[in-house]
Design an enzyme around this catalytic site. Structure first.
Site, PDB file in Angstrom:
ATOM      1  N   HIS A  93      36.349   5.571  77.467  1.00  0.00           N
ATOM      2  CA  HIS A  93      36.988   6.882  77.471  1.00  0.00           C
ATOM      3  C   HIS A  93      38.127   6.958  78.485  1.00  0.00           C
ATOM      4  CE1 HIS A  93      33.949   9.484  75.095  1.00  0.00           C
ATOM      5  NE2 HIS A  93      33.918   8.223  74.680  1.00  0.00           N
ATOM      6  N   HIS A 261      29.223   0.842  69.566  1.00  0.00           N
ATOM      7  CA  HIS A 261      27.951   1.440  69.164  1.00  0.00           C
ATOM      8  C   HIS A 261      26.833   0.422  68.999  1.00  0.00           C
ATOM      9  CE1 HIS A 261      30.275   5.147  67.422  1.00  0.00           C
ATOM     10  NE2 HIS A 261      30.341   5.046  68.737  1.00  0.00           N
TER      11      HIS A 261
END
Length: 715
Positions: A93, A261
């Site tokens: 992020h 993920h």
């Protein structure tokens, strides 16, 4: 003093008082040029991070980070005893705000520590990751920036879980103040849907430039679907656009989605409404920690972040190919998480294929997928890539490792800025490689050929400027090094006046062949020579400092498509607009000046000097306030501030300067010219340089600003 009257002058707190821009919103806000003023930097002017980080004990740092990954703290326990997922999300992020359109965002400054990024909804609980890292930052001190540590923590996390990473380069220097003037969107609220009044979309879901996320407060896309409505094929369109704006192709997009993920989990096993405010909105006793649950347990298995709940893979603390195995081999159905968010869960699954519960090792829970994950299965192109990765896990690992490296290094600029033992030797096309330039040539021989070339001063100055103006301090791309103005696509850009450019480059190519100097060096040398002649004509003998060694890139070293985003569509310094824009010309000038790393005085110096030198695009007369075109004088400022003149508009972006008494038209101008006299701050600088005793100062300061632009991007 009357009783009850506060003796303190209010306005220092953000929730009280008004800024000048609130009172006069149409005024040009120059803060973006000075947002990292040296007054905000606590380090001494002699501090050189690039030198300090070379003293870092890299092996000890990695050992400490590996140990941290499994050193679960009671105040914020690690999922399954491993902080890897949290650290990877933090690194991701931080880097994922990068966008190709203007090069802003990214991991290179440590801006995740400051608002608004530290308080974006998508960054919930990343404040905990940084606090977990604080003991390590404290230990290594000035030899390790927060920017490097934030990026490196995710890379080490992957290594600790079994991925062979591609490498890592240190060298990111911290900022000390929020980048509050970066445009993140026009919305007035977090996570506003795309049909609101300030939407970043138009037409058939066309995302405004330079934005690269679908909503204010998100890094990429909404995990629940477009505007929170699940539809994997619609989400696929958003994913493809947002990742492309981060410089990623389809294969890199699938690899990053799957690799991100493969480890960790989503958190939504609780009531989001009981969470406290984000870090910037907390009370002092919370010490900058946000999203706190003060009503019940809100950590570990009861944490709430995105609102989705669950892990993507069977073994969320190890690098494997489990993501594709579950995604492709199961049917999925929509369900709601405990926090009420839409997520996809398998229709049926063997108990042993379910991930173990974070809080109770005797329990297993369904894996989950976001709408973006389902896009990797349902979009035809993404599906083909996913199946290849599933069939070839080694290939998937390699593509992901390279994509992760690109993600975390894309905004660092040339590889020469990378520091440390793990810098890959391979030159990557997205690093815009440039070969080392020759320094063993005679500059006098070059100048001799330039003097007899028949080129005008304006032609030499314009070519040097157009080559240099591509530089962006945001991601360290562009600039004179590489002389890519010779190559596609730059050689045909409208703003570079291709016919004039071809004429000049033909001369420089012959000079390069005869002297051994690179064309990149010749471009700058010729521009400098023309300026020296212009200064001499004004009565000032100056010698512009020149550093040789720029190289000439080749087509093979250049990803032409990636350079498209650097094409100028405006240049206030040469008084040119490719077309009319919703943003005012003066705001466009300000944006370009900030990307070039200029201060407000440097910006108007370059505008004024370029005008009197006669270097406007297509020889436009606008703003050329002088009868001595080609002479480096302060005439622009003198006539702009002369009260015997008056101005009147003649079009949307054109004006006439008239004699106040006779009404005779003397010159024409654009908004970029006139804002220098109308804005109170810029006028103060203009008046300084218009003074009779500052003609020499104008010349010297112009040359200094010119040199800054010519040398930008030389590392």
């Amino acid at each position: 003093m009357s009783a009850g009257k506060c003796p303190v002058m209010h306005g220092s707190l953000t929730e009280s008082g008004k800024a000048n821009t609130d009172w006069w919103p149409k005024n040009l806000n120059l803060d973006i040029l000075h947002q990292h003023d040296e007054k905000t930097n606590p380090m001494a002017s002699s501090f050189n991070y690039a030198e300090e980080v070379k003293k870092l004990d890299y092996a000890a740092l990695k050992k400490d980070l590996v140990a941290l990954m499994t050193d679960s703290q009671s105040w914020w326990p690690a999922d399954w005893g491993h902080y890897g997922g949290l650290m990877i999300r933090m690194s991701w992020h931080s880097a994922g705000t990068y966008r190709v359109a203007d090069g802003r965002g990214g991991a290179a400054t440590g801006n995740l520590r400051f608002a608004p990024l530290n308080s974006w909804p998508d960054n919930a609980n990343l404040d905990k990751a940084r606090r977990l890292l604080w003991p390590i930052k404290k230990k290594y001190g000035n030899k390790l920036s927060w920017a490097d540590l934030i990026a490196y923590a995710g890379t080490v996390a992957y290594e600790s879980m079994g991925l062979k990473t591609f490498g890592f380069g240190f060298g990111r220097e911290d900022i000390w103040h929020p980048e509050k003037d970066i445009y993140w969107g026009a919305e007035k609220e977090w996570l506003a849907p795309s049909d609101n009044d300030n939407s970043r979309y138009s037409g058939d879901r066309d995302l405004d430039n330079p934005l690269a996320a679908v909503m204010m407060g998100l890094i990429y896309v909404n995990p629940e679907g477009v505007d929170g409505k699940p539809d994997p094929l619609k989400t696929a369109k958003d994913v493809r656009e947002t990742f492309a704006r981060m410089a990623m192709n389809d294969e890199e997009t699938v690899a990053l989605t799957a690799g991100g993920h493969t480890v960790g989990k989503c958190h939504g096993n609780g009531d989001a409404s009981v969470l406290g405010p984000e870090p910037e909105g907390t009370d002092v006793e919370d010490q900058g920690l946000g999203w706190l649950n003060k009503t019940s347990k809100g950590t570990g298995s009861k944490a709430v972040t995105s609102g989705l709940e669950g892990a993507w893979t069977t073994h969320p603390t190890q690098w494997d190919n489990g993501y594709f195995e579950l995604l492709l081999n199961h049917d999925w159905q929509l369900k709601k998480s405990p926090a009420g968010a839409w997520q996809w869960e398998p229709v049926s699954i063997n108990e042993q294929d379910k991930p173990i519960d974070v809080g109770d090792p005797k329990r297993r829970n369904n894996p989950i997928m976001t709408d973006a994950d389902m896009a990797m299965k349902m979009d035809p192109d993404y599906r083909k890539i996913s199946e290849r990765f599933y069939q070839d896990p080694a290939y998937f690992s390699e593509v992901f490792a390279r994509a992760w490296f690109k993600l975390t290094h894309r905004d660092m600029g040339p590889k020469s800025r990378y520091i440390g033992p793990d810098v890959p030797s391979e030159d990557l096309i997205w690093q815009d490689p440039v070969p080392a330039g020759n320094t063993n040539y005679n500059q006098d021989d070059v100048l001799a050929q330039i003097k007899t070339s028949g080129l005008s001063s304006a032609e030499m100055i314009c070519t040097a400027w157009d080559s240099a103006r591509t530089y962006r301090q945001s991601d360290k791309r562009g600039g004179t090094n590489g002389s890519r103005i010779r190559l596609a696509p730059q050689s045909s850009w409208q703003g570079n006046e291709p016919e004039r450019l071809a004429k000049v480059l033909a001369v420089y190519e012959k000079t390069s062949a005869a002297t051994g100097a690179s064309i990149a060096d010749i471009i700058v040398l010729a521009g400098n020579y023309a300026l020296e002649q212009a200064a001499q004509a004004a009565g000032f003998n100056i010698k512009i400092e020149f550093t040789p060694g720029r190289g000439d890139a080749t087509d093979d070293m250049t990803d032409a498509e990636s350079f498209d985003v650097l094409e100028p569509i405006h240049d206030g310094f040469r008084n040119w607009l490719k077309s009319d824009f919703a943003v005012s010309p003066e705001e466009l000038l300000l944006d370009k000046a900030q990307l070039l790393g200029l201060t407000a005085p440097e910006m108007i110096l370059l505008v004024a000097g370029m005008r009197v030198l006669g270097t406007n695009y297509d020889q436009s007369p606008h703003g050329v306030f002088t009868d001595r075109v080609g002479v480096l004088t302060n005439d622009f400022f003198v006539h702009l501030t002369d009260m015997s003149n008056s101005w009147k508009p003649t079009g949307k972006n054109t004006y006439e300067l008239c004699d106040r008494d006779s009404g005779q038209v003397k010159w024409t101008a654009t908004r970029v010219d006139l804002v220098i006299g109308s804005n109170s701050i810029l006028r103060a600088y203009a008046e300084l340089y218009a003074q009779d005793d500052n003609q020499e100062k104008f010349v010297k300061d112009f040359v200094s600003a010119w040199n800054k632009v010519m040398n930008a991007g030389i590392y």
